[in-house]
Structure formats: C-alpha cells, structure tokens
Write an enzyme that holds these catalytic residues in place. Structure first.
Site, PDB file in Angstrom:
ATOM      1  N   LEU A   1       9.275 -21.468  21.950  1.00  0.00           N
ATOM      2  CA  LEU A   1      10.114 -20.871  23.065  1.00  0.00           C
ATOM      3  C   LEU A   1       8.991 -19.709  23.449  1.00  0.00           C
ATOM      4  CD1 LEU A   1      13.435 -20.496  21.751  1.00  0.00           C
ATOM      5  CD2 LEU A   1      12.744 -21.934  23.117  1.00  0.00           C
ATOM      6  N   ASP A   2       9.005 -19.283  24.719  1.00  0.00           N
ATOM      7  CA  ASP A   2       8.242 -18.330  25.452  1.00  0.00           C
ATOM      8  C   ASP A   2       8.644 -16.973  24.798  1.00  0.00           C
ATOM      9  OD1 ASP A   2       9.798 -17.258  27.411  1.00  0.00           O
ATOM     10  OD2 ASP A   2       9.668 -19.274  28.109  1.00  0.00           O
ATOM     11  N   ALA A   3       7.829 -15.836  24.881  1.00  0.00           N
ATOM     12  CA  ALA A   3       8.605 -14.469  24.294  1.00  0.00           C
ATOM     13  C   ALA A   3       9.866 -14.062  25.004  1.00  0.00           C
ATOM     14  CB  ALA A   3       7.383 -13.563  24.681  1.00  0.00           C
TER      15      ALA A   3
END
Length: 261
Positions: A143-145
């Site tokens: 999952l991106d930040a």
C-alpha cells in the site's frame, strides 16, 4: 442287462473332491466400524481449525464451509471434515489458511504516513514497526504511504505468493473518496478496464454508494493501481482505504492496530 452297464458306467465316473471354503470369516461388526473410521480423514474438525486461526466463531466457520468457500487439498470441504494441520492445505476463497507450525500471520490496519516496507532509508515509520519484532515478518503486497487499511504481514512465503500474485485471483476491496461525481461512462470504463502506461487493467467491480465515493474491487496488484485508474477517468483519489483482502475484513481494528490470524 442295460442296468448293469449303466451301473458300471456310473461307478467309473470320479466324483469331485469337496473343496474347502476359502472365504475368510466375516469380521465382527465393531471391527468393521473401526476399519471404516480409520479410512476417514483424521485430525481436528475443520471449523475448529478455522476458528483457532481467527476466521471467526465456530458457527461462522461452519457457515463458511456450508457455503462451499472452504477447500481442503483443492476439494470443496463439507461439514464434519477433519484435517491434519501439518499436512492438509486448507483455503478459504482461494487464500491459504496458515496452519503450519512456526508461521505467523498478522492483519494490520495501516495508517496513512506509514510505508509498506521492512526498512526505510529515509527514516520513515514502517508497517513492520507496528507488529511484534519476533519472529520477523514481511508485508504481503504493498500500500502506498498515503493509502490506509488492511495489510497482511507474515513469514509464510507460500501464503504471500497465493495472496499477492494476480493469477490466484484474490480480491482486494477499496473505498475511495474521489474528486467529483462519476457519470455512467466513467464507471463503465473502470469496470471494463482502463488503459494505463503499463497496460490495460483487468475488469473490476465498481459501485458509487454516494457521490464522490467509490467501492472498487480488483485482483491485480499493480503499483498505485486504484489511484491511477481513477485519475485516468478524470477523478483523482483524495483518500483511499483498503477494507478487504479475500475473505478478510475487520472494521473493529483502529489505525495502527493489528491482530493475529
């Protein structure tokens, strides 16, 4: 006399020697039951194994089995099935259940601002920092930040491959707050596939529960895929939350909290 000749002829015929009965005596009924029981799968009841690994109460696990969502060694399981946790491969909706000893599986509600990696060169907090340090685990997928929501962490390589690889078709469901209200054409494009720089996306399940909010279910794992899909149809994502991985969902986990499966 004819009768003397008949008597002599009969006397010359050799009578067959009686053959002793070669059949084995039938086993007592209790031994037959024991043999039948030994031929059945041994081990723990399947619903007990599922419940012990965090899939819900035994009643909920029985419903999963009764709905045909559980397989054992590739075959759809039935209520009453027993399994050997060290040998049998148990799956729910195609996702393997961690039954081997020594393996751990954490379900984390990742907060925004935390990166999905074991170690960050820029010193940012990582998802591994939020779960126990031992045994060492790694995140399944990414999952991106700024994306929030459910993430699996484990030391089970087989499970990680089955969940993350697109060929296994494990669904990931997201809630996305987007800019603007999508019309029917934009929704249809998302459902049928969007052309991105790394190719056309696979068909997705997409609905708009309310204006500016999407529920999107995909089974691919491309980098920032949901964000890029929405941007491609002219509605950039403002907030993104993953709410389900395969059969796993947990609305009770607060951001930053985890539980063991």
């Amino acid at each position: 006399m004819w009768w003397r000749r008949w008597s002599t002829a009969c006397a010359s015929i050799r009578r067959p020697t009686p053959v002793p009965d070669q059949r084995r005596p039938e086993k007592p009924l209790w031994e037959q039951w024991a043999d039948q029981s030994a031929a059945l799968p041994q081990g723990e009841r399947l619903q007990k194994v599922l419940a012990g690994r965090g899939w819900g109460s035994r009643r909920v696990c029985e419903e999963l089995i009764d709905a045909g969502r559980v397989t054992v060694n590739g075959e759809v399981a039935r209520l009453g099935r027993r399994v050997d946790p060290d040998v049998d491969v148990v799956e729910v909706d195609g996702a393997p259940v961690g039954v081997k000893p020594g393996l751990v599986h954490y379900l984390l509600n990742k907060p925004a601002g935390v990166v999905t990696t074991a170690k960050d060169t820029h010193g940012r907090p990582t998802v591994v920092d939020l779960v126990p340090a031992e045994p060492r685990v790694f995140p399944v997928g990414r999952l991106d930040a700024e994306t929030e929501g459910l993430l699996l962490l484990t030391n089970d390589g087989e499970l990680a491959n089955r969940v993350a690889h697109p060929r296994h078709g494990v669904e990931k469901e997201y809630l996305a707050v987007v800019r603007g209200h999508l019309n029917g054409g934009a929704l249809r494009r998302l459902r049928e596939g969007v052309d991105l720089d790394d190719g056309r996306t696979a068909p997705a399940k997409v609905s708009q529960p309310e204006p500016g909010m999407l529920r999107i279910t995909i089974h691919e794992g491309r980098n920032r895929q949901v964000r890029r899909m929405c941007e491609a149809v002219g509605h950039p994502v403002e907030r993104l939350i993953r709410v389900r991985i395969g059969p796993l969902r947990d609305g009770a986990l607060a951001p930053g909290e985890w539980r063991e499966l």
